[in-house]
Enzyme design. Structure first.
Site, PDB file in Angstrom:
ATOM      1  CG  ASN A 267       6.538  42.932  19.298  1.00 35.37           C
ATOM      2  OD1 ASN A 267       7.868  43.055  19.029  1.00 35.37           O
ATOM      3  ND2 ASN A 267       5.542  43.578  18.881  1.00 35.37           N
TER       4      ASN A 267
ATOM      5  NE  ARG B 136      19.375  46.072  21.422  1.00 33.35           N
ATOM      6  CZ  ARG B 136      19.193  44.925  21.931  1.00 33.35           C
ATOM      7  NH1 ARG B 136      19.926  43.816  21.561  1.00 33.35           N
ATOM      8  NH2 ARG B 136      18.354  44.697  23.005  1.00 33.35           N
TER       9      ARG B 136
ATOM     10  NE  ARG C 176      17.296  40.131  27.962  1.00 37.76           N
ATOM     11  CZ  ARG C 176      16.876  40.963  28.823  1.00 37.76           C
ATOM     12  NH1 ARG C 176      16.062  41.768  28.535  1.00 37.76           N
ATOM     13  NH2 ARG C 176      17.134  40.772  29.948  1.00 37.76           N
TER      14      ARG C 176
ATOM     15  CG  HIS D 260      20.610  51.272  27.236  1.00 44.30           C
ATOM     16  ND1 HIS D 260      19.778  52.250  27.125  1.00 44.30           N
ATOM     17  CD2 HIS D 260      20.267  50.397  26.167  1.00 44.30           C
ATOM     18  CE1 HIS D 260      18.797  51.857  26.211  1.00 44.30           C
ATOM     19  NE2 HIS D 260      19.152  50.748  25.710  1.00 44.30           N
TER      20      HIS D 260
ATOM     21  CE1 TYR E  82      13.613  49.123  15.733  1.00 40.59           C
ATOM     22  CE2 TYR E  82      14.636  49.890  17.683  1.00 40.59           C
ATOM     23  CZ  TYR E  82      14.141  48.838  17.086  1.00 40.59           C
ATOM     24  OH  TYR E  82      14.170  47.569  17.327  1.00 40.59           O
TER      25      TYR E  82
ATOM     26  NE  ARG F 111       7.537  50.944  21.548  1.00 44.35           N
ATOM     27  CZ  ARG F 111       8.707  50.576  21.886  1.00 44.35           C
ATOM     28  NH1 ARG F 111       9.550  51.529  21.571  1.00 44.35           N
ATOM     29  NH2 ARG F 111       9.068  49.785  22.574  1.00 44.35           N
TER      30      ARG F 111
ATOM     31  CG  HIS G 298      13.965  53.267  20.220  1.00 45.24           C
ATOM     32  ND1 HIS G 298      15.528  53.934  20.416  1.00 45.24           N
ATOM     33  CD2 HIS G 298      13.791  52.493  20.960  1.00 45.24           C
ATOM     34  CE1 HIS G 298      15.793  52.887  21.141  1.00 45.24           C
ATOM     35  NE2 HIS G 298      15.018  52.133  21.575  1.00 45.24           N
TER      36      HIS G 298
END
Length: 721
Positions: free
Chosen positions: A51, A376, A406, A436, A469, A565, A593
């Site tokens: 992280n 992703r 990213r 996204h 997730y 979160r 998530h």
């Protein structure tokens, strides 16, 4: 009550970057928590490192660039870029101390009691010493490349996130001090299993240090130290012409490797002379130097856990995710969606249903077209294969691949090229925006005409991350949403500008406008002394305008319950401003998530899921999707899921007025971990279906009572009821 109250005062906001570090501290708490299985605690400590690495590569790098040009505009909390940069490094240094105290004082002694040992030169037995010697000469020696550093050979380039050994040497003949670097090859595993005891290991860099003298014949090694750099890895893509976007991304990926050094990690036994040299040659700032009391780069702990044998009882127990039979590979998924809407909650519901949706569409003769956004995907994505199969079966397949996602840029460029080779139409989105949203549309010719089937989700179409997730998704054949979805794809692929959407809300701006409109409605209801409750779950809350509007709603009497979160720039407990706002943060086995938005206005409840967090980038600079949950059973399920998470008293922390997060006082109440409850529900559903029972949604997903009134689902005795 003044309508001109200033809700944007600096004192009302927490700095975004410092709030993110607070989140990473909560992950670190999980590494310390003795109620977690021991090997999972090692993984949590590893996660704090990965992280931090990404945080420094992107966020801290951005601050460094702003500080370098003396950017003076403060953030919402009143801090300039330079002040943020120094505050972040100060807090990260304190975190470093806690990370290695956790490793050295708690985790290493605990695993050693179970026979797991990290050995070094001094603790190897004779057999292991011979093994290490042979490993160095037979495996490592041919690959290692010592890099001298003198007047004719400049200091070598040190790549981002690579392990290296800096050396100070002495030329015996001339008594001259010299310097060199040995890059630790990343083509070898960092954890080497030793012969003898089952779970004894040595780090790769320790083997190299033991035999480094073999690389410098006739020179005396005075000092060796392991170091690592984190560089600015933020991608800066000019998008004036999207026709060359793929090539531009590929070029920027090469340039990115040479970004400025943002963080230098070095073993804390380094001499000042060697440290000064590294700082100078790497161009690192002094406040960005981190002296490490242990192995550099704690991500090795995840690799260690994978190699430890025979301690499965020190890991989380495996569980069986629920697979709804109508959505399985054996079911008719389109008939199931025609019959009803389906809400999925991963990983408790299998992600296989989403894969099956695309898989059945690829081979169904009635399917005419598949349209999908990909942000992703996994390295071996079955969805990609099915999309290619669909194109080869003559279906119209259009895929928007976000090549600017990213750290997934290279993977996505690869998949974009592969999809084109398989006959799919690949598009890269809108100028200046990242796409996204998570949206799939299947167009099918049926007896009654054309019908659209959709999947919309809060998380990526990634079958790998779907195992850890927590995300939610909706299958629906709602005709209005189908029209909206078609318009979204036309907007993404062409020049369409739909004047309105029937039920879906799209960013940029559309989601912000929707949330603002709902908050205005809540304020109006509260001013009539009627019930107004706003409940939101998200990863991050940092947009100043949205926070100011939440303050305004709170001041008007709206009750606001937030599950955030990670980053939360909103402050609680401000008298007359945020008295009615409560913020929980859940950090546990799975990464929370999902994004949920619920508005209870005078007992009229509306429920939504979204791909977007309440962050400026998501609301202004990304294509995002917020969609309603309309059917009563599915709406009830989502609301019950939120209730369960809100009542979590094991993995939930509550934000305090001093910006700290405190665990819930459980004295006198039963333990209740929402993630464990969802696991038990999934297993109960699977068991019921195997016994040919057919429980309804409300039967297999029972709403929870408040923690003090509910049965002790997660007591120390492990009761199932």
């Amino acid at each position: 009550m003044s309508e001109k109250f200033d809700f944007k005062q600096h004192d009302f906001y927490t700095n975004r970057e410092l709030s993110w570090l607070d989140f990473n501290y909560r992950v670190l708490e999980e590494a310390k928590d003795k109620t977690n299985p021991l090997l999972e605690r090692l993984k949590f400590l590893s996660i704090t490192q990965s992280n931090l690495d990404e945080f420094f590569m992107v966020r801290v790098a951005s601050l460094a660039k702003l500080a370098a040009v003396n950017y003076a505009k403060p953030d919402a909390s009143g801090l300039t870029a330079d002040a943020q940069l120094k505050a972040v490094n100060l807090k990260a240094h304190k975190m470093l101390i806690k990370q290695y105290n956790t490793l050295n004082r708690s985790l290493i002694p605990a695993v050693e009691q179970l026979g797991v040992r990290l050995k070094n030169r001094d603790t190897l037995d004779e057999r292991q010493a011979q093994f290490v010697k042979n490993y160095f000469h037979d495996e490592l020696y041919p690959v290692l490349t010592p890099m001298a550093d003198d007047s004719s050979r400049p200091f070598p380039f040190i790549a981002n996130n690579t392990m290296n050994i800096a050396l100070r040497l002495n030329d015996g003949e001339r008594d001259k001090e010299l310097y060199a670097t040995i890059p630790v090859p990343n083509s070898f595993p960092r954890i080497i299993a030793l012969p003898g005891q089952t779970n004894e290991f040595i780090l790769l860099e320790d083997i190299i240090k033991m035999f480094a003298s073999r690389l410098f014949i006739n020179y005396q090694i005075k000092e060796q130290t392991v170091f690592r750099v984190i560089r600015d890895m933020d991608l800066d893509v000019a998008e004036e012409d999207t026709s060359n976007l793929l090539k531009e991304v590929q070029q920027q990926l090469k340039k990115r490797e040479h970004g400025n050094v943002i963080r230098l990690e070095v073993e804390n036994n380094s001499s000042q002379k060697l440290l000064n040299r590294l700082v100078k040659e790497l161009g690192a700032k002094r406040f960005a130097v981190y002296e490490i009391n242990g192995p550099v780069n704690l991500t090795f702990l995840s690799e260690l856990v994978k190699k430890i044998k025979g301690l499965d009882d020190q890991k989380y127990s495996a569980f069986t995710a629920h697979q709804a039979l109508p959505l399985s590979s054996d079911g008719d998924i389109f008939a199931a969606i025609r019959q009803q809407d389906w809400v999925m909650q991963h990983p408790y519901d299998k992600f296989d249903s989403v894969v099956n949706f695309i898989g059945q569409a690829a081979t169904d003769p009635a399917v005419l077209a598949i349209k999908m956004t990909l942000y992703r995907v996994s390295g071996n994505s079955p969805i990609i294969k099915y999309l290619g199969m669909a194109a080869q079966n003559g279906k119209q397949v259009t895929v928007l691949v976000e090549v600017k996602a990213r750290f997934d840029e290279q993977n996505n460029v690869h998949w974009a090229q592969q999809l084109e080779k398989m006959g799919c139409h690949v598009i890269y989105g809108l100028l200046g925006l990242k796409t996204h949203c998570k949206l799939s549309l299947v167009v099918r010719r049926e007896q009654g005409g054309i019908r659209r089937y959709m999947h919309m989700g809060t998380g990526n179409y990634n079958d790998a991350t779907a195992h850890f997730y927590t995300d939610m998704g909706l299958f629906t054949a709602n005709s209005d949403m189908g029209i909206d979805a078609t318009n979204i794809f036309n907007m993404l692929s062409g020049y369409s500008k739909p004047p309105y959407f029937h039920q879906l809300h799209i960013s940029p701006q559309g989601i912000r406008d929707f949330i603002n409109d709902r908050l205005d409605q809540a304020i109006a209801v509260a001013k009539q002394d009627k019930t107004a409750l706003v409940r939101m779950k998200m990863n991050s809350l940092s947009d100043q305008q949205i926070i100011a509007h939440l303050y305004e709603a709170s001041r008007a009497g709206v009750k606001i319950e937030l599950i955030v979160r990670g980053i939360c720039c909103l402050k609680v407990g401000i008298e007359g401003v945020s008295d009615n706002i409560t913020v929980h943060s859940i950090v546990g086995r799975f990464l929370e998530h999902s994004r949920i938005f619920i508005f209870d206005l005078d007992h009229e409840v509306s429920t939504y899921l979204a791909s977007a967090d309440m962050m400026t980038r998501n609301l202004n600079r990304r294509v995002e999707l917020l969609f309603p949950i309309n059917a009563i059973p599915t709406k009830s399920k989502v609301n019950q899921i939120f209730d369960t998470m809100w009542n979590d008293n094991v993995k939930s922390r509550i934000l305090q007025s001093d910006d700290s997060y405190q665990r819930i006082d459980r004295r006198g109440i039963a333990k209740m971990s929402s993630q464990d409850v969802f696991i038990k529900n999934a297993e109960r559903q699977m068991k019921a279906e195997k016994e040919d029972e057919s429980p309804t949604t409300s039967e297999n997903f029972k709403p929870l009572l408040s923690p003090k009134n509910q049965p002790n689902l997660l007591s120390d005795e492990g009761s199932d009821e």
